[in-house]
Design a protein around this motif. Structure first.
Motif, PDB file in Angstrom:
ATOM      1  N   UNK A 144       0.748  -1.465   0.032  1.00 47.44           N
ATOM      2  CA  UNK A 144      -0.066  -0.071   0.076  1.00 47.44           C
ATOM      3  C   UNK A 144       0.979   1.277   0.055  1.00 47.44           C
ATOM      4  N   UNK A 145       1.137   1.782  -1.255  1.00 43.97           N
ATOM      5  CA  UNK A 145       1.827   2.952  -1.172  1.00 43.97           C
ATOM      6  C   UNK A 145       0.950   4.561  -0.701  1.00 43.97           C
ATOM      7  N   UNK A 199      12.614   3.568   8.372  1.00 43.90           N
ATOM      8  CA  UNK A 199      11.368   3.957   8.843  1.00 43.90           C
ATOM      9  C   UNK A 199      10.284   3.208   7.823  1.00 43.90           C
ATOM     10  N   UNK A 200      10.391   3.769   6.634  1.00 39.64           N
ATOM     11  CA  UNK A 200       9.498   3.474   5.531  1.00 39.64           C
ATOM     12  C   UNK A 200       9.790   1.909   5.357  1.00 39.64           C
ATOM     13  N   UNK A 201      11.013   1.275   5.073  1.00 41.11           N
ATOM     14  CA  UNK A 201      11.180  -0.066   4.800  1.00 41.11           C
ATOM     15  C   UNK A 201      10.607  -0.980   6.012  1.00 41.11           C
ATOM     16  N   UNK A 202      10.824  -0.579   7.087  1.00 42.88           N
ATOM     17  CA  UNK A 202      10.398  -1.306   8.385  1.00 42.88           C
ATOM     18  C   UNK A 202       8.730  -1.305   8.383  1.00 42.88           C
ATOM     19  N   UNK A 203       8.173  -0.104   7.834  1.00 44.70           N
ATOM     20  CA  UNK A 203       6.814  -0.137   7.717  1.00 44.70           C
ATOM     21  C   UNK A 203       6.227  -1.062   6.866  1.00 44.70           C
ATOM     22  N   UNK A 204       6.937  -1.338   5.680  1.00 48.50           N
ATOM     23  CA  UNK A 204       6.502  -2.293   4.569  1.00 48.50           C
ATOM     24  C   UNK A 204       6.409  -3.578   5.264  1.00 48.50           C
ATOM     25  N   UNK A 205       7.453  -3.910   6.184  1.00 48.84           N
ATOM     26  CA  UNK A 205       7.438  -5.323   6.564  1.00 48.84           C
ATOM     27  C   UNK A 205       6.424  -5.464   7.696  1.00 48.84           C
ATOM     28  N   UNK A 206       6.175  -4.574   8.632  1.00 48.63           N
ATOM     29  CA  UNK A 206       5.170  -4.924   9.688  1.00 48.63           C
ATOM     30  C   UNK A 206       3.839  -4.337   9.450  1.00 48.63           C
TER      31      UNK A 206
END
Length: 231
Positions: free
Chosen positions: A13-14, A144-151
């Motif tokens: 979700x972008x 933070x953006x990449x971690x948000x993709x994961x979680x």
């Protein structure tokens, strides 16, 4: 030997709420419809990297003359074109390679950002130490953006209604101001107004990282309440 994982990546979700997002999307769609067949997403990605190298070279060469800053300004436009069009063209032609594209695009984004910011720090207008504060802030928000993709399955592409395109426009304006006003000391006879601006942007990015981390952690804590291990 285990078979390679060829399962399709889950859709991300972008989240893009920057001021220019709607008009920029219209322009990108218009360009995608007119791209000749030999223009591919990979070639656009490398075009973006060429733009970042031009930005870096222009700032470094500006130590020999302000006219070199025009190379940096041109580089920003080339970098925007390549970076914004690669994924857009892949989605327009329905030839996405989600894992490959995600990995390559964001890897190149990190390198391009480092080239741009270090280039600014190697110019005569901004101290390298100040520029590195901005780089740290950008990379923290990227983490933070990449971690948000994961979680969360979300990729946040803008903060405070500003995204990469708005940031490029700010940097172009900053570069034009360098040519117009030169490097005049502002604080303590050491820092210039450009140091203050770049350092301020870097500090703001770090603050945003801390706030977004707290917000996301609170959201995850609600979704995953603590377990009573005592039974």
């Amino acid at each position: 030997m285990a078979a390679p994982n060829t399962a399709p990546a889950k859709p991300i979700n972008r989240i893009q709420e920057n001021l220019l997002a709607r008009n920029e999307r219209r322009l990108l769609n218009w360009l995608c419809a007119r791209m000749p067949p030999f223009v591919t997403p990979d070639r656009l990605t490398w075009t973006g990297m060429v733009g970042a190298i031009c930005v870096f070279a222009g700032y470094v060469a500006s130590n020999r003359g302000d006219a070199w800053l025009w190379l940096s300004i041109a580089g920003y436009f080339v970098q925007w074109f390549g970076d914004s069009m690669d994924g857009s063209l892949a989605r327009f032609r329905k030839i996405e390679r989600p894992r490959y594209g995600y990995f390559l695009d964001h890897s190149c984004d990190g390198l391009a950002t480092a080239l741009v910011v270090v280039g600014i720090g190697l110019s005569k207008y901004v101290l390298l130490e100040v520029a590195l504060v901005a780089l740290v802030g950008y990379l923290l928000l990227s983490i933070h953006a990449f971690l948000s993709v994961r979680v969360l399955g979300e990729l946040k592409l803008s903060y405070l209604n500003a995204g990469p395109t708005e940031l490029r426009l700010i940097l172009i304006a900053l570069t034009l101001a360098m040519m117009a006003f030169g490097s005049q000391p502002a604080l303590f006879g050491i820092l210039t107004w450009f140091d203050v601006l770049v350092g301020g942007i870097g500090s703001l990015l770090i603050v945003l990282f801390v706030l977004q981390t707290a917000i996301t952690a609170r959201r995850l804590a609600r979704d995953e309440p603590p377990i009573d291990w005592r039974g």
